[in-house]
Design an enzyme around this catalytic site. Sequence first.
Site, PDB file in Angstrom:
ATOM      1  N   TRP A  40       0.832  -1.216   0.000  1.00  0.00           N
ATOM      2  CA  TRP A  40       0.000   0.000   0.000  1.00  0.00           C
ATOM      3  C   TRP A  40       0.855   1.250   0.000  1.00  0.00           C
ATOM      4  CZ3 TRP A  40      -4.307  -0.457  -2.162  1.00  0.00           C
ATOM      5  CH2 TRP A  40      -5.077  -1.612  -2.015  1.00  0.00           C
ATOM      6  N   ASP A  93      -1.991   6.602   6.262  1.00  0.00           N
ATOM      7  CA  ASP A  93      -3.036   5.739   5.685  1.00  0.00           C
ATOM      8  C   ASP A  93      -3.404   4.699   6.742  1.00  0.00           C
ATOM      9  OD1 ASP A  93      -4.609   3.915   4.402  1.00  0.00           O
ATOM     10  OD2 ASP A  93      -3.179   3.450   2.803  1.00  0.00           O
ATOM     11  N   LYS A 132     -12.525  -1.872   6.027  1.00  0.00           N
ATOM     12  CA  LYS A 132     -11.775  -2.766   6.906  1.00  0.00           C
ATOM     13  C   LYS A 132     -12.319  -2.694   8.337  1.00  0.00           C
ATOM     14  CE  LYS A 132      -8.981  -2.915   3.260  1.00  0.00           C
ATOM     15  NZ  LYS A 132      -8.013  -2.072   2.580  1.00  0.00           N
TER      16      LYS A 132
HETATM   17  C1  LIG Z   1      -7.493  -1.533   1.438  1.00  0.00           C
HETATM   18  C2  LIG Z   1      -6.421  -0.511   1.564  1.00  0.00           C
HETATM   19  C3  LIG Z   1      -6.296   0.544   0.653  1.00  0.00           C
HETATM   20  C4  LIG Z   1      -7.177   0.684  -0.562  1.00  0.00           C
HETATM   21  O1  LIG Z   1      -8.425   1.096  -0.207  1.00  0.00           O
HETATM   22  P1  LIG Z   1      -9.545   1.404  -1.306  1.00  0.00           P
HETATM   23  O2  LIG Z   1     -10.658   1.863  -0.431  1.00  0.00           O
HETATM   24  O3  LIG Z   1      -9.820   0.118  -2.027  1.00  0.00           O
HETATM   25  O4  LIG Z   1      -9.038   2.451  -2.203  1.00  0.00           O
HETATM   26  C5  LIG Z   1      -5.293   1.471   0.858  1.00  0.00           C
HETATM   27  N1  LIG Z   1      -4.464   1.382   1.911  1.00  0.00           N
HETATM   28  C6  LIG Z   1      -4.561   0.380   2.812  1.00  0.00           C
HETATM   29  C7  LIG Z   1      -3.605   0.339   3.959  1.00  0.00           C
HETATM   30  C8  LIG Z   1      -5.533  -0.587   2.667  1.00  0.00           C
HETATM   31  O5  LIG Z   1      -5.635  -1.582   3.561  1.00  0.00           O
END
Ligand SMILES: *Cc1c(COP(=O)(O)O)cnc(C)c1O
Length: 360
Positions: free
Chosen positions: A102, A172, A196
């Site tokens: 990511w 993030d 998540k």
């Molecule tokens: C799942 C995830 C993403 C991507 O998220 P989207 O909502 O599909 O754009 C980005 N960063 C992390 C750490 C993730 O777990």
Amino acid sequence: MTRVYNFSAGPAVLPEPVLERARDEMLEWNGTGMSVMEMTHRGKAFVSIAERAEQDLRDLMQVPDHYRVLFLQGGASAQFAAIPMNLLGERRRVDYVNTGAWSKKAIAEARKYAEVNVVASSEADHFTTIPPFETWQRDPQAAYLHYTPNETIGGLEFPWIPESSGMPLVADMSSTILSRPVDVSRFGLIYAGAQKNIGPAGLTVVIVRDDLIGHAMPQVPSVLDYRVQAEAGSMSNTPPTYAWYLAGLVFQWLKAQGGLEAMEQINRRKAQKLYNAIDNSAFYSNPVEPVSRSLMNVPFTLADPELDGIFLKEAEQAGLTNLKGHRSVGGMRASLYNAMPETGVDALVEFMADFEQRKA
Ligand SMILES: *Cc1c(COP(=O)(O)O)cnc(C)c1O
């Protein structure tokens, strides 16, 4: 009806009481004669739902008053672009830490808008370590410092918050938000896709400090412009209303569990049970350095990868689903978000011991 233990990395399990409440309120919400899905976002009913959700999130995370909380669309991936577009200002360069898949995606997107300085990377270690802070090659002219506190695919989690020394720190938190208390005042901006640990897919939460709002490049799409969305209460266009409502139900559920201190205790206990099972066996293994192991996403491999398929099949038959590891890593991955009950981890650990006994 049989509900399984769903170890998916995302979209992921939701708390059962939340789903039951949503079911009970599905056809008509609180005397309005309609479902939340059917409401105008400008009406009194939805605005009350939206405001309550924001307040509950602020309470849970103790978000200081000089931060805005935005409820947006586009996922964390849209924020990969929105962050440089909003925060670059007069500067040209940005700092990113590379600790996994990511991080890499965030870096690749930021490169479209800025010169990216990768301050540190653990790619040579196959992303099983966090690069020590003393080794980071920071650029004092960078507009901000970005990192990924929890790498969802690699199962690598920072046990500490980087000291950004006045530079805005951007995180993030898609797969770790709400799993434990965090000092929001250490950050310039926190963002997370909801699917998540917050609620259903389609909603993205951005928590941004007031002074970072209002510096977007002129080309930024209005829906991604923090000033536009902050001034409009995240309603510059139609927000993801039902996802926002469900996230609000999750926030209420978290408060009823005792808030984030209580969740951290439960999450540590759950993760420890699974890591103990892995570490106490010669059959299962996890490659991540122990101090940086994720509480939320636990990848593990079997001694004999030929058994992966049968492991997954038998696990599925035992009601333990979505354990297949990410295609880039292989093996297994169990995601243990807030909504995964401890009984689910117990059932997994028991299954793993039984499988090992029969197959090892
Ligand atoms: C799942 C995830 C993403 C991507 O998220 P989207 O909502 O599909 O754009 C980005 N960063 C992390 C750490 C993730 O777990």
